[in-house]
Scaffold this active site. Structure first.
Site: not given
Ligand SMILES: *Cc1c(COP(=O)(O)O)cnc(C)c1O
Length: 389
Positions: A231, A321, A39, A137, A272, A171, A319
């Site tokens: 995952r 850039d 992602k 979540r 700045y 998760h 800054c």
């Molecule tokens: C982003 C995400 C992961 C991966 O998380 P890491 O900490 O980068 O391993 C796994 N499962 C879900 C649902 C996520 O949103």
């Protein structure tokens, strides 16, 4: 493209990615499937190139956060299974079915929407059921008094027409933290997840093909969470403490160049806000790298960047850039020399700690005007610039 090279660029080491993938595969064992989280443009590394390599290396699944991210992969030759972890509007169900994209189902309302649309399209949408075991979540709420309704909701979703429930997942909230309290919290999430799975599968008389929950922290340190598939995201990119422990390599090296060098008298205010005043005669380099490229402004005056002759402190406000580095102690550094912001010599983890954040935020922040240059076997194999020409 040529014009922007030699300004500021990200080198993506595909050999490091392959090394990390193989190391992780060996770490989790042959029986466990591997989902690579790509992602957010593979955490800023370039989702297409990263996914191509994972597909070639034999990864089992990819995960993204939106249907656009999934379609980008499908349009670029990625044929392996892709799971969308986040929200997809019901209007996109047909597109997902057509492109064999798997969707997370996170609550009853979404299950109903997806089922209705799939039936209307005359197709079947492959889904993974998300269980909320303590992240609070997305996912079917199953903790405490919500257990029975959660299990019922999941069973209902699995039975809806047009949905094919291939997987179930949850998760973890604190799997990347090693204190006792966090370990106990993860234990609780895992135990609840197992109870939900048992209850749903007993009720349905059928097992899900894929059960998964192990993110980076769990993949690295908790083999009891592997189930059918791990995952991880961050681990793949070789960032974070766990990556160091497992001998993984940073995939991204962010580089910039010295564009100008000037020598100021003592007492000269720099940038700045006049945050920095030279204490003595000072040789200052200007780098074409600022917060619009992804350099956290909160790092102003707090970090060091790496030249071929040693580390140079960053001075004054960062800054949009540009930013300045102090080359007084590094007289050998010249205009045109490369400077490493983070990567193999300057770990992104250290820079993130200085910024009071996590490495994810730094690699994701590398902006679209920074070209990604991909290397394999030490050779440049492709380039990508996310601007519209
Ligand atoms: C982003 C995400 C992961 C991966 O998380 P890491 O900490 O980068 O391993 C796994 N499962 C879900 C649902 C996520 O949103």
């Amino acid at each position: 493209m040529e014009s922007t090279l030699k300004r500021t660029w990200a080198e993506i080491d595909l050999d490091a990615l392959a090394h990390n993938y193989r190391t992780l595969r060996a770490h989790v064992g042959g029986a466990v499937k591997f989902l690579g989280v790509v992602k957010a443009d593979a955490y800023g590394h370039g989702a297409v190139e990263v996914s191509r390599l994972l597909q070639e290396l034999g990864a089992d699944y990819l995960a993204v956060s939106s249907v656009d991210e999934a379609m980008e992969l499908r349009k670029n030759g990625i044929t392996m299974p892709i799971l969308i972890l986040g929200h997809t509007p019901r209007e996109q169900v047909g597109l997902m079915i057509e492109n064999r994209i798997t969707q997370a189902v996170t609550c009853r309302a979404k299950a109903v929407e997806y089922s209705e649309e799939a039936v209307r399209c005359g197709g079947e949408l492959t889904v993974h059921i998300k269980v909320d075991t303590g992240m609070s979540r997305l996912g079917y709420l199953c903790a405490g008094r919500h257990f029975a309704t959660g299990v019922q909701g999941i069973c209902d979703a699995c039975a809806m027409p047009g949905l094919k429930a291939e997987g179930i997942f949850t998760h973890f909230a604190v799997a990347d933290e090693s204190d006792e309290d966090s370990a106990a919290y993860t234990d609780g999430q895992l135990a609840l997840f197992c109870r939900v799975i048992d209850a749903v599968e007993a009720r349905r008389g059928e097992k899900f093909a894929l059960h998964h929950c192990a993110n980076t922290g769990a993949t690295a340190a908790r083999s009891d969470t592997y189930m059918d598939m791990v995952r991880p995201g961050l681990l793949l990119y070789g960032c974070g403490e766990f990556a160091q422990e497992l001998g993984l390599q940073p995939v991204m090296t962010l580089k910039t160049t010295v564009s100008t060098i000037k020598t100021y008298d003592a007492g000269t205010d720099v940038s700045y806000g006049r945050l920095y005043t030279t204490p003595c005669t000072t040789r200052m380099g200007v780098l074409p790298y600022g917060y619009a490229d992804g350099f956290q402004r909160c790092l102003s005056g707090k970090c060091e960047l790496v030249t071929d002759h040693g580390k140079a402190p960053q001075r004054g406000r960062i800054c949009m850039d540009m930013c300045m580095i102090d080359l007084t102690e590094l007289p050998q550094v010249d205009v045109g020399d490369e400077v490493e912001v983070f990567g193999k010599r300057n770990r992104v983890d250290d820079l993130a700690a200085l910024a009071g954040t996590i490495p994810y935020e730094l690699t994701c922040a590398v902006s679209k005007r920074v070209p990604r240059i991909y290397f394999r076997g030490g050779q440049e194999v492709s380039r990508e610039l996310l601007l519209r020409f």
